[in-house]
Design a protein around this motif. Sequence first.
Motif, mmCIF file in Angstrom:
data_model
loop_
_atom_site.group_PDB
_atom_site.id
_atom_site.type_symbol
_atom_site.label_atom_id
_atom_site.label_comp_id
_atom_site.label_asym_id
_atom_site.label_seq_id
_atom_site.Cartn_x
_atom_site.Cartn_y
_atom_site.Cartn_z
ATOM 1 N N VAL A 282 37.909 36.581 33.781
ATOM 2 C CA VAL A 282 36.640 36.488 34.488
ATOM 3 C C VAL A 282 36.653 37.487 35.638
ATOM 4 C CG1 VAL A 282 37.488 34.625 35.974
ATOM 5 C CG2 VAL A 282 35.039 34.920 35.671
ATOM 6 N N SER A 283 35.507 38.099 35.905
ATOM 7 C CA SER A 283 35.379 39.041 37.017
ATOM 8 C C SER A 283 34.497 38.417 38.095
ATOM 9 C CB SER A 283 34.764 40.366 36.536
ATOM 10 O OG SER A 283 35.646 41.024 35.657
ATOM 11 N N ILE A 284 34.972 38.494 39.309
ATOM 12 C CA ILE A 284 34.306 37.842 40.435
ATOM 13 C C ILE A 284 34.110 38.843 41.565
ATOM 14 C CG2 ILE A 284 34.525 35.999 42.167
ATOM 15 C CD1 ILE A 284 36.392 34.564 40.162
ATOM 16 N N GLU A 285 32.968 38.761 42.202
ATOM 17 C CA GLU A 285 32.712 39.575 43.386
ATOM 18 C C GLU A 285 32.885 38.696 44.616
ATOM 19 O OE1 GLU A 285 29.867 43.099 43.278
ATOM 20 O OE2 GLU A 285 28.719 41.631 44.454
ATOM 21 N N ILE A 286 33.671 39.179 45.571
ATOM 22 C CA ILE A 286 33.980 38.388 46.764
ATOM 23 C C ILE A 286 33.382 39.063 47.991
ATOM 24 C CG2 ILE A 286 35.829 37.381 48.166
ATOM 25 C CD1 ILE A 286 37.660 37.792 45.684
ATOM 26 N N TYR A 287 32.630 38.280 48.767
ATOM 27 C CA TYR A 287 32.068 38.776 50.021
ATOM 28 C C TYR A 287 32.953 38.249 51.149
ATOM 29 C CZ TYR A 287 28.271 39.333 46.715
ATOM 30 O OH TYR A 287 27.537 39.665 45.601
ATOM 31 N N GLY B 152 33.905 45.252 52.931
ATOM 32 C CA GLY B 152 33.707 43.807 52.956
ATOM 33 C C GLY B 152 33.398 43.176 51.620
ATOM 34 N N VAL B 153 33.420 43.952 50.541
ATOM 35 C CA VAL B 153 33.126 43.427 49.204
ATOM 36 C C VAL B 153 34.256 43.833 48.248
ATOM 37 C CG1 VAL B 153 31.503 43.355 47.282
ATOM 38 C CG2 VAL B 153 30.651 43.613 49.624
ATOM 39 N N TYR B 154 34.754 42.842 47.491
ATOM 40 C CA TYR B 154 35.887 43.076 46.594
ATOM 41 C C TYR B 154 35.555 42.550 45.196
ATOM 42 C CZ TYR B 154 38.367 43.826 50.975
ATOM 43 O OH TYR B 154 38.759 44.295 52.207
ATOM 44 N N ARG B 155 36.176 43.148 44.207
ATOM 45 C CA ARG B 155 36.039 42.681 42.831
ATOM 46 C C ARG B 155 37.391 42.163 42.358
ATOM 47 N NH1 ARG B 155 32.527 44.470 38.218
ATOM 48 N NH2 ARG B 155 33.526 43.752 36.304
ATOM 49 N N LEU B 156 37.410 40.911 41.917
ATOM 50 C CA LEU B 156 38.639 40.264 41.461
ATOM 51 C C LEU B 156 38.561 40.033 39.962
ATOM 52 C CD1 LEU B 156 41.344 38.753 42.198
ATOM 53 C CD2 LEU B 156 39.952 36.682 42.314
ATOM 54 N N SER B 157 39.548 40.531 39.224
ATOM 55 C CA SER B 157 39.668 40.265 37.790
ATOM 56 C C SER B 157 40.797 39.265 37.603
ATOM 57 C CB SER B 157 39.973 41.557 37.020
ATOM 58 O OG SER B 157 38.902 42.479 37.164
ATOM 59 N N LEU B 158 40.505 38.158 36.956
ATOM 60 C CA LEU B 158 41.453 37.049 36.894
ATOM 61 C C LEU B 158 41.628 36.599 35.458
ATOM 62 C CD1 LEU B 158 41.510 34.159 39.424
ATOM 63 C CD2 LEU B 158 41.539 33.617 36.999
ATOM 64 N N ASN B 159 42.886 36.463 35.017
ATOM 65 C CA ASN B 159 43.200 35.986 33.671
ATOM 66 C C ASN B 159 43.610 34.520 33.724
ATOM 67 O OD1 ASN B 159 42.845 38.603 32.564
ATOM 68 N ND2 ASN B 159 44.919 39.155 33.164
ATOM 69 N N TYR B 160 43.183 33.757 32.712
ATOM 70 C CA TYR B 160 43.488 32.329 32.715
ATOM 71 C C TYR B 160 43.563 31.792 31.292
ATOM 72 C CZ TYR B 160 38.474 31.715 31.801
ATOM 73 O OH TYR B 160 37.215 31.765 31.253
ATOM 74 N N ASP B 161 44.133 30.615 31.161
ATOM 75 C CA ASP B 161 44.213 29.923 29.885
ATOM 76 C C ASP B 161 42.893 29.188 29.657
ATOM 77 O OD1 ASP B 161 44.767 27.631 28.018
ATOM 78 O OD2 ASP B 161 46.784 28.493 28.048
ATOM 79 N N SER B 162 42.370 29.237 28.444
ATOM 80 C CA SER B 162 41.077 28.619 28.150
ATOM 81 C C SER B 162 41.057 27.137 28.471
ATOM 82 C CB SER B 162 40.716 28.829 26.670
ATOM 83 O OG SER B 162 41.698 28.259 25.820
ATOM 84 N N ARG B 163 42.224 26.481 28.416
ATOM 85 C CA ARG B 163 42.272 25.056 28.721
ATOM 86 C C ARG B 163 42.071 24.774 30.203
ATOM 87 N NH1 ARG B 163 47.773 23.795 25.453
ATOM 88 N NH2 ARG B 163 48.338 25.628 26.675
ATOM 89 N N ASP B 164 42.205 25.813 31.038
ATOM 90 C CA ASP B 164 42.018 25.649 32.483
ATOM 91 C C ASP B 164 40.614 26.027 32.942
ATOM 92 O OD1 ASP B 164 44.689 24.905 32.746
ATOM 93 O OD2 ASP B 164 45.348 26.980 32.974
ATOM 94 N N GLU B 165 39.711 26.257 31.984
ATOM 95 C CA GLU B 165 38.397 26.804 32.331
ATOM 96 C C GLU B 165 37.580 25.872 33.229
ATOM 97 O OE1 GLU B 165 35.955 29.884 29.946
ATOM 98 O OE2 GLU B 165 35.490 27.904 29.117
ATOM 99 N N THR B 166 37.554 24.587 32.899
ATOM 100 C CA THR B 166 36.780 23.639 33.710
ATOM 101 C C THR B 166 37.304 23.587 35.139
ATOM 102 O OG1 THR B 166 36.304 22.274 31.757
ATOM 103 C CG2 THR B 166 36.032 21.242 33.918
ATOM 104 N N GLU B 167 38.625 23.550 35.265
ATOM 105 C CA GLU B 167 39.241 23.536 36.599
ATOM 106 C C GLU B 167 38.896 24.805 37.361
ATOM 107 O OE1 GLU B 167 42.006 22.180 39.658
ATOM 108 O OE2 GLU B 167 41.075 21.173 37.960
#
Length: 313
Positions: A229-234, A260-275
Amino acid sequence: MLFSEIYSAYYNTVASIINCAQKEKLDSDSLYEIVKKSAFPESVITIGSALESEKWLLIKKDYTTNIKNTPTMPLSLLQKRWLKAICCDKRMRLFADDEVLEHLDKNLTDVDPLFTENDFYLYDRYSDGDPYDDSAYIENFHTILKSIHQNKKIYIEYTSRKGQTNRFCLQPFKIEYSQKDDKFRIISKIRNHQATLNIARIVHCEIKEDFRVAASAETDLPCSRRCSVSIEIYDARKALERVMLAFAHFEKSAVQIRNGVYRLSLNYDSRDETELVIRVLSFGPMIKVLEPQSFVDLVKERISRQMELIGEN
């Protein structure tokens, strides 16, 4: 360093060798066998040669020792304070029985804990965590752990979100903990379907003694997928620092887009998606989900549900 895997392994290995020499049962073969079993692969050369060449003056050429007392490895004050802090955690009763806890409490009576729960401020954790002091909850937790260790099914009486009580049989495979919710959950299989159940909702459970789960049964569960997932952080109110801390155990990379603005790319397990969705939402307007669209839709769906609940109240 509080605990050292390397030094502890070395010290305990040499202690076993000295103990064997004290019993006059040590020779070259047994020495190397102890090192092979107790230490690391490369330690065979390091420890074995250091002892046999008398570089470490602990074992003599004839594989005897001048050390009279059985070697021990007493805990340092720092280690005792850490153990005292862990024993003060209510969740310890889920993994250690009363006899063990009483023994630890007796031996750590005069030790101050290294930290207490009052030293931490968890700003994004729900307040309705599991009832760790409840005797029925503790008993159910122990039963589930036992069934996992013995590869057996369990019968459970379970209360659903709507308050309905259901009785069924399941195969528990592992227990996971949600720091956000402060709850433990079982990853299991019910009638060949994966199920995640809150342990606090279990009214009663018991092991099905006449059934043992096949060793390969867990592989029948739906496989997890590697997602990103890619997230923009202010970066206001130290948002970047808080986000990096909250997702510290995820594989990730961050780049600055502009001031003041960053882009975070984060890898995760599909089972952790809700969390993960719950954690992302906890940062409010400081975060914007960019992609994939499926994750964006999950965020929107959860926000809509929350708005409906607010409207009902």
